[in-house]
Design a protein around this motif. Sequence first.
Motif, PDB file in Angstrom:
ATOM      1  N   LEU A   1       0.841  -1.189   0.000  1.00  0.00           N
ATOM      2  CA  LEU A   1       0.000   0.000   0.000  1.00  0.00           C
ATOM      3  C   LEU A   1       0.879   1.243   0.000  1.00  0.00           C
ATOM      4  N   SER A   2       0.314   2.368  -0.419  1.00  0.00           N
ATOM      5  CA  SER A   2       1.051   3.625  -0.329  1.00  0.00           C
ATOM      6  C   SER A   2       1.147   4.028   1.144  1.00  0.00           C
ATOM      7  N   THR A   3       2.088   4.901   1.437  1.00  0.00           N
ATOM      8  CA  THR A   3       2.237   5.378   2.812  1.00  0.00           C
ATOM      9  C   THR A   3       0.964   6.071   3.273  1.00  0.00           C
ATOM     10  N   TYR A   4       0.333   6.827   2.360  1.00  0.00           N
ATOM     11  CA  TYR A   4      -0.906   7.530   2.718  1.00  0.00           C
ATOM     12  C   TYR A   4      -2.014   6.537   3.076  1.00  0.00           C
ATOM     13  N   ASP A   5      -2.214   5.524   2.233  1.00  0.00           N
ATOM     14  CA  ASP A   5      -3.264   4.534   2.502  1.00  0.00           C
ATOM     15  C   ASP A   5      -3.015   3.829   3.834  1.00  0.00           C
ATOM     16  N   ALA A   6      -1.768   3.417   4.049  1.00  0.00           N
ATOM     17  CA  ALA A   6      -1.431   2.715   5.287  1.00  0.00           C
ATOM     18  C   ALA A   6      -1.649   3.609   6.501  1.00  0.00           C
ATOM     19  N   ASP A   7      -1.366   4.890   6.351  1.00  0.00           N
ATOM     20  CA  ASP A   7      -1.543   5.832   7.460  1.00  0.00           C
ATOM     21  C   ASP A   7      -3.022   5.972   7.812  1.00  0.00           C
ATOM     22  N   VAL A   8      -3.887   6.116   6.804  1.00  0.00           N
ATOM     23  CA  VAL A   8      -5.327   6.256   7.036  1.00  0.00           C
ATOM     24  C   VAL A   8      -5.889   4.991   7.699  1.00  0.00           C
ATOM     25  N   LEU A   9      -5.461   3.847   7.221  1.00  0.00           N
ATOM     26  CA  LEU A   9      -6.002   2.584   7.726  1.00  0.00           C
ATOM     27  C   LEU A   9      -5.551   2.251   9.135  1.00  0.00           C
ATOM     28  N   THR A  10      -4.426   2.795   9.567  1.00  0.00           N
ATOM     29  CA  THR A  10      -3.901   2.448  10.900  1.00  0.00           C
ATOM     30  C   THR A  10      -4.119   3.544  11.928  1.00  0.00           C
TER      31      THR A  10
ATOM     32  N   ASP B   1      -9.596  -0.402  15.072  1.00  0.00           N
ATOM     33  CA  ASP B   1     -10.749  -1.127  14.542  1.00  0.00           C
ATOM     34  C   ASP B   1     -10.804  -1.074  13.018  1.00  0.00           C
ATOM     35  N   VAL B   2     -10.389   0.055  12.438  1.00  0.00           N
ATOM     36  CA  VAL B   2     -10.372   0.168  10.978  1.00  0.00           C
ATOM     37  C   VAL B   2      -9.297  -0.744  10.394  1.00  0.00           C
ATOM     38  N   ALA B   3      -8.130  -0.759  11.024  1.00  0.00           N
ATOM     39  CA  ALA B   3      -7.045  -1.634  10.563  1.00  0.00           C
ATOM     40  C   ALA B   3      -7.455  -3.107  10.656  1.00  0.00           C
ATOM     41  N   ASP B   4      -8.125  -3.464  11.754  1.00  0.00           N
ATOM     42  CA  ASP B   4      -8.601  -4.844  11.915  1.00  0.00           C
ATOM     43  C   ASP B   4      -9.621  -5.199  10.836  1.00  0.00           C
ATOM     44  N   TYR B   5     -10.526  -4.259  10.547  1.00  0.00           N
ATOM     45  CA  TYR B   5     -11.563  -4.479   9.528  1.00  0.00           C
ATOM     46  C   TYR B   5     -10.916  -4.700   8.163  1.00  0.00           C
ATOM     47  N   PHE B   6      -9.943  -3.855   7.829  1.00  0.00           N
ATOM     48  CA  PHE B   6      -9.241  -3.985   6.549  1.00  0.00           C
ATOM     49  C   PHE B   6      -8.586  -5.353   6.429  1.00  0.00           C
ATOM     50  N   GLU B   7      -7.902  -5.776   7.463  1.00  0.00           N
ATOM     51  CA  GLU B   7      -7.206  -7.065   7.397  1.00  0.00           C
ATOM     52  C   GLU B   7      -8.192  -8.236   7.332  1.00  0.00           C
TER      53      GLU B   7
ATOM     54  N   VAL C   1      -9.149  -8.499   3.701  1.00  0.00           N
ATOM     55  CA  VAL C   1      -8.083  -9.129   2.915  1.00  0.00           C
ATOM     56  C   VAL C   1      -8.068 -10.639   3.168  1.00  0.00           C
ATOM     57  N   ALA C   2      -8.251 -11.016   4.431  1.00  0.00           N
ATOM     58  CA  ALA C   2      -8.293 -12.446   4.770  1.00  0.00           C
ATOM     59  C   ALA C   2      -9.483 -13.140   4.108  1.00  0.00           C
ATOM     60  N   ALA C   3     -10.553 -12.363   3.829  1.00  0.00           N
ATOM     61  CA  ALA C   3     -11.742 -12.941   3.182  1.00  0.00           C
ATOM     62  C   ALA C   3     -11.589 -13.039   1.675  1.00  0.00           C
ATOM     63  N   GLY C   4     -10.461 -12.562   1.136  1.00  0.00           N
ATOM     64  CA  GLY C   4     -10.206 -12.758  -0.288  1.00  0.00           C
ATOM     65  C   GLY C   4     -10.050 -11.514  -1.128  1.00  0.00           C
ATOM     66  N   ALA C   5     -10.245 -10.324  -0.553  1.00  0.00           N
ATOM     67  CA  ALA C   5     -10.128  -9.100  -1.345  1.00  0.00           C
ATOM     68  C   ALA C   5      -8.671  -8.749  -1.600  1.00  0.00           C
ATOM     69  N   ALA C   6      -8.394  -8.173  -2.759  1.00  0.00           N
ATOM     70  CA  ALA C   6      -7.053  -7.659  -3.038  1.00  0.00           C
ATOM     71  C   ALA C   6      -6.807  -6.480  -2.100  1.00  0.00           C
ATOM     72  N   PRO C   7      -5.626  -6.384  -1.496  1.00  0.00           N
ATOM     73  CA  PRO C   7      -5.368  -5.327  -0.502  1.00  0.00           C
ATOM     74  C   PRO C   7      -5.682  -3.915  -0.991  1.00  0.00           C
ATOM     75  N   LYS C   8      -5.236  -3.563  -2.195  1.00  0.00           N
ATOM     76  CA  LYS C   8      -5.472  -2.201  -2.696  1.00  0.00           C
ATOM     77  C   LYS C   8      -6.956  -1.940  -2.905  1.00  0.00           C
ATOM     78  N   GLU C   9      -7.684  -2.938  -3.457  1.00  0.00           N
ATOM     79  CA  GLU C   9      -9.121  -2.780  -3.660  1.00  0.00           C
ATOM     80  C   GLU C   9      -9.836  -2.623  -2.328  1.00  0.00           C
ATOM     81  N   MET C  10      -9.480  -3.450  -1.360  1.00  0.00           N
ATOM     82  CA  MET C  10     -10.110  -3.365  -0.040  1.00  0.00           C
ATOM     83  C   MET C  10      -9.813  -2.019   0.597  1.00  0.00           C
ATOM     84  N   ALA C  11      -8.589  -1.556   0.469  1.00  0.00           N
ATOM     85  CA  ALA C  11      -8.226  -0.256   1.029  1.00  0.00           C
ATOM     86  C   ALA C  11      -9.067   0.861   0.408  1.00  0.00           C
TER      87      ALA C  11
ATOM     88  N   ALA D   1     -15.562  -7.181   1.229  1.00  0.00           N
ATOM     89  CA  ALA D   1     -14.506  -7.859   0.479  1.00  0.00           C
ATOM     90  C   ALA D   1     -15.075  -8.515  -0.776  1.00  0.00           C
ATOM     91  N   ARG D   2     -16.247  -9.132  -0.626  1.00  0.00           N
ATOM     92  CA  ARG D   2     -16.861  -9.808  -1.777  1.00  0.00           C
ATOM     93  C   ARG D   2     -17.305  -8.802  -2.835  1.00  0.00           C
TER      94      ARG D   2
END
Length: 221
Positions: free
Chosen positions: A52-61, A65-71, A74-84, A117-118
Amino acid sequence: MRSKQYAHDYRYFPDPDLLQLVVDPAWVDEIRATLPELPGPRRERFVREYTLSTYDADVLTLRKDVADYFEAGVAAGAAPKEMANWVMTELLRIVREEKLDRALVIQEWPLTAAQLARLACLVQAGTINRNTAKSLIPRLRGTSRTPDELVAAEGLAQVSDRGAIERAVADVVARHPAQAAEFRAGKDRVVGFLVGQVMKATGGKANPQLVQELLRAALAG
C-alpha cells in the motif's frame, strides 16, 4: 522546602539506600507478547506486506478497529489495494456521515468485512461495475446475505457482451446525431453524455470501459 536559584541547586545525588531493580527478561517478553501491534509498526507492515502507499497505510492504521476491519477483508479474499479503496472511500464516508465513530470503537459497521470484500472481488472480476456495487451497500446492511446472492437474484451482473453493447451504442448514436457530430468536430467531452445514455439503455449494467471503447470506435467510423 528550600528555594532554588542557581544551576548547582538542581544537583542530583546518588542515594545508596535505593536497591537495584532487576527485571527478568522472560517476564518482559511475556508482557510484550500481550501488547497489540502499535500503529507505527503496523503502518510499516501494511506498506511492506500489502504494498500500500504510505498515505493509505496511514489512514487505515489511525484506528485499530479500521485496521482490523481492513485485514479481515483481505483475509476474506479481497485484493489489498481494492479493499483499502473501498474502506477509505465508501465505508469511512458512511461512518462519518452517520457518526458511527462517536465511541472509541466502531461497534456497528455498515457491512461486515466479508461482505465488503466480496463486493470488491465482484468489481475487480468484472461481474458488476462499481456503481452497481455501491447501490448494493444499503441493501446488504443489517443482513447476512452475500453480494453474490443479490446479484443473482436481481440480475445485476455486468453486461460485457460486445454484440449487445454494440447494438446499444448504435442506437444511442442514431438517436443523438447532434452530440455525435460535436464529438467528431473535436468536442471530446460529449462522449460522457453518450456513455451515460448507453448505460441508461442497459439498465446501468454495461461494462463502462467497453462502452467507452465501442462508442469511440463507432463515432470514429
